[in-house]
Motif scaffolding. Structure first.
Motif: not given
Ligand code: SF4
Length: 101
Positions: A63, A66, A68-69, A80, A82-83, A94, A97
């Motif tokens: 992460c 990555c 997106l981090y 992130c 995505l969460f 994940c 990535y």
């Molecule tokens: S997309 Fe996946 S790999 Fe990238 S920061 Fe979010 S959780 Fe981590």
């Protein structure tokens, strides 16, 4: 009298225009988000769907590197997109990535 009311109305709109962007900026500060966001539950539906793990099997892809981090450099965890509402581990990974760069 009309000019006085007009000035008062313009002042109110001006104050509102400044307040909205300021709250938007404060709400997105990474350090604030990291302080308040709980860790992703690896058993959650979203984590399972994306095969999220708190410790990447490959230290070169995690992460922290990555695209997106959104965590600060050197921090153990960070947001992130995505969460939403949770933090991911900098050492995590994940299937979504995306390498930096
Ligand atoms: S997309 Fe996946 S790999 Fe990238 S920061 Fe979010 S959780 Fe981590």
């Amino acid at each position: 009298m009309i000019d006085k009311n007009r000035r008062k109305m313009m002042g109110m709109f001006g104050a509102g225009a400044v307040a909205v962007p300021l709250t938007a900026v404060v709400g997105t500060l990474p350090s604030r988000a990291q302080d308040t966001l709980p860790a992703v539950d690896p058993e959650s539906a979203q984590a399972s769907a994306l095969q999220y793990v708190a410790e990447s099997p490959d230290p070169a892809t995690n992460c922290a590197n990555c695209t997106l981090y959104q965590g600060a450099e050197g921090e153990e965890m960070g947001p992130c997109p995505l969460f939403p509402g949770s933090s991911v581990h900098a050492a995590g990974w994940c299937s979504a990535y995306v390498p930096m760069g």
